[in-house]
Design an enzyme around this catalytic site. Structure first.
Site, PDB file in Angstrom:
ATOM      1  CD  GLU A 253      -6.692   2.619  10.712  1.00 32.78           C
ATOM      2  OE1 GLU A 253      -5.910   3.504  10.326  1.00 32.78           O
ATOM      3  OE2 GLU A 253      -7.316   1.881   9.944  1.00 32.78           O
ATOM      4  CG  ASP A 254      -2.725   0.613  12.896  1.00 32.36           C
ATOM      5  OD1 ASP A 254      -3.877   0.187  12.671  1.00 32.36           O
ATOM      6  OD2 ASP A 254      -1.962   1.027  12.013  1.00 32.36           O
TER       7      ASP A 254
ATOM      8  CG  HIS B 139      -0.326   8.644   9.918  1.00 32.99           C
ATOM      9  ND1 HIS B 139       1.039   8.602   9.849  1.00 32.99           N
ATOM     10  CD2 HIS B 139      -0.763   7.605   9.162  1.00 32.99           C
ATOM     11  CE1 HIS B 139       1.415   7.597   9.085  1.00 32.99           C
ATOM     12  NE2 HIS B 139       0.343   6.966   8.652  1.00 32.99           N
TER      13      HIS B 139
ATOM     14  CG  ASP C 143      -0.476   6.922   5.222  1.00 37.17           C
ATOM     15  OD1 ASP C 143       0.477   6.245   5.658  1.00 37.17           O
ATOM     16  OD2 ASP C 143      -1.656   6.518   5.194  1.00 37.17           O
TER      17      ASP C 143
ATOM     18  CG  ASP D 195       5.168  17.319 -24.388  1.00 30.76           C
ATOM     19  OD1 ASP D 195       5.129  16.211 -24.939  1.00 30.76           O
ATOM     20  OD2 ASP D 195       4.341  17.703 -23.541  1.00 30.76           O
TER      21      ASP D 195
ATOM     22  CG  HIS E 236       4.331   4.063   7.793  1.00 27.20           C
ATOM     23  ND1 HIS E 236       4.327   4.532   6.492  1.00 27.20           N
ATOM     24  CD2 HIS E 236       3.075   4.274   8.263  1.00 27.20           C
ATOM     25  CE1 HIS E 236       3.118   4.982   6.197  1.00 27.20           C
ATOM     26  NE2 HIS E 236       2.344   4.843   7.262  1.00 27.20           N
TER      27      HIS E 236
HETATM   28 MN    MN Z   1       0.082   5.051   7.577  1.00 27.44          MN
END
Ligand code: MN
Length: 511
Positions: A75-76, A71, A143, A263, A47
């Site tokens: 957090e993880d 990123h 993300d 269009d 990911h």
């Molecule tokens: Mn993520």
């Protein structure tokens, strides 16, 4: 996407030492996420690698790409922000922290039913808070884009929640940043999950309609190319097909009748110079009959998100209605990539200026909301008080352009009322507003202005702001000015009435 593939993809765009740093980040993240898996069963590291790859393809600077790799680590995983700062420097740590805060605040809003109606607001406040650096939002968009493309592994309930949030918050965000291609990708994915039968139906309908017109449009394209060649113009002519979601929105406006949409497919003409755009417009109007009210000059007057192009709709000789969009390569680049384009690998100077907080000079001047957001951020930083109104930056609404009788252009949110315009022009003019004339006709205070209106404020020296004007302004700016004026006005009206009483008492027979 594995490490070597990503490095190969990044290689042409970054310096050798930057690539080494990227490689280092990949190693750190791989170890940190080692025992985690995505819902799909894939190793988790796939990911962040995919997110970084998206950021490379958007042309983001190396700090953003590295932050993309890292990123989800704070957090993880066990990795701390301090460790990231030590290993990769302050800028990367700042970006990772921003992205983490956005996710945490979202995770904190648990109760689905209570939370969804407020999402827009909460998230926009949050994005303002972390948004000193727009790159945080761009990483967040990458993300979200990857999460949307792997949404099939989630439960139906989660799919709906994420898709709704994407449509209500992230797609408009991409639009505000001028990132047209990303906006469309997010909308198409979200809509396909929110309303699968309708998505399928419209996709089929679009295909059927386009099948018929593509051949005819091919003829028009050849004809136009030949004509442009006569004038010695170098131009690229391409077809662009309407997206399913924008077709869905448009259909709602024309009561479901697809034949009223002109269009579905447009022809896009891309040229080198701005002057050539106008030349092309002239040539087209000479060749075909233009339709009245369908000529738009977004070059002279760009959309608030910075989009520039000339639009016109013409009727060809075989009675086909065709929309043309004319732009330069630079405008095309911006329309597709938006603000991400200003962080281009080769423009590290821009990024530097940006991080040094001088960036408003490097941003398109017509992106007013960014300046608005910056003001709020500065206040937050200095611990100054912010009213809820000020946080309500018009991040999401559509905007209209209106003119003064002298021809000056003013940009207002959709639904703005005449007093909003008056306060935008000058608070002293608004103060004495007596009535309004729009396109030459008297216009009530409570009737919204329309795009393109010419608005004249008729003032009377003795006319002053009234309490009920509070319901006749919609913008934060007008509301703040009015509040101040009513404050002063209250005092002066008390003063006046006192004066009046004294005067009446002193001269009992005069009224
Ligand atoms: Mn993520």
């Amino acid at each position: 996407m594995d490490k070597s593939q990503l490095l190969v993809r990044a290689k042409p765009y970054y310096k050798p030492n930057q690539l080494l740093e990227l490689e280092h980040a990949i190693d750190v993240a791989t170890v940190a996420h080692a025992h985690q898996k995505r819902k799909s069963g894939e190793p988790y590291i796939n990911h962040p690698m995919a997110v970084a790859d998206i950021l490379v393809s958007w042309g983001m600077d190396i700090d953003s790409v590295i932050a993309g790799i890292l990123h989800d680590t704070v957090e993880d995983t066990e990795i701390s922000l301090d460790q990231i700062e030590n290993l990769f420097g302050h800028d990367v740590a700042f970006l990772v922290d921003g992205v983490t805060k956005v996710s945490q605040a979202r995770a904190g809003m648990q109760n689905l039913e209570n939370y969804l109606p407020r999402t827009k607001d909460n998230l926009s406040k949050l994005l303002i808070a972390v948004g000193q650096d727009i790159r945080v939002i761009i990483i967040k968009l990458a993300d979200r884009l990857h999460n949307m493309s792997t949404l099939q592994y989630m439960s139906r309930e989660k799919q709906l929640k994420i898709a709704r949030e994407t449509l209500e918050v992230f797609a408009p965000m991409a639009d505000r940043l001028g990132m047209g291609r990303v906006r469309v990708e997010l909308e198409e994915l979200a809509f396909s999950y929110l309303n699968p039968p309708e998505y399928k139906r419209l996709k089929g309908l679009l295909k059927k309609k386009l099948g018929k017109s593509t051949r005819k449009l091919g003829e028009v394209k050849l004809e136009v190319e030949a004509e442009l060649k006569k004038y010695g113009l170098k131009a690229e002519v391409n077809g662009r097909v309407k997206s399913v979601y924008s077709l869905f929105k448009k259909l709602a406006k024309v009561s479901g009748e697809i034949d009223n949409i002109y269009d579905l497919m447009a022809l896009r003409i891309i040229v080198d110079k701005k002057e050539d755009c106008y030349l092309v417009l002239g040539i087209l109007h000479d060749l075909y009959q233009p339709m009245i009210n369908r000529i738009k000059d977004y070059i002279a007057i760009p959309k608030p998100n910075g989009y520039q192009s000339l639009h016109t709709t013409v009727i060809t000789r075989n009675k086909q209605i065709v929309e043309f969009q004319i732009r330069t390569y630079d405008m095309h680049e911006f329309a597709e990539r938006g603000l991400a384009a200003s962080f281009h690998y080769n423009e590290q100077k821009t990024t530097k200026g940006y991080t040094e907080k001088r960036h408003s000079s490097t941003l398109p001047s017509n992106m007013q909301w960014i300046t608005q957001m910056q003001e709020v951020v500065t206040k937050l930083k200095n611990d100054e008080e912010i009213s809820p109104d000020q946080l309500n930056v018009d991040l999401f609404g559509n905007r209209i352009f209106v003119h003064s009788p002298k021809g000056d252009i003013y940009n207002l949110p959709e639904g703005a009322l005449p007093l909003d315009f008056a306060y935008l022009v000058h608070s002293d003019i608004a103060k004495h507003a007596y009535s309004f004339r729009v396109n030459g006709m008297i216009h009530p205070f409570d009737k919204p202005l329309q795009n393109g209106d010419i608005v004249e404020v008729i003032t009377r020296k003795l006319s002053l702001p009234k309490q009920d004007w509070k319901d006749l302004v919609t913008t934060t700016h007008a509301r703040n000015k009015l509040r101040t004026q009513l404050g002063q006005h209250d005092i002066s009206s008390i003063y006046n009435s006192v004066k009046n009483i004294i005067y009446t008492k002193a001269n009992p027979r005069k009224k």
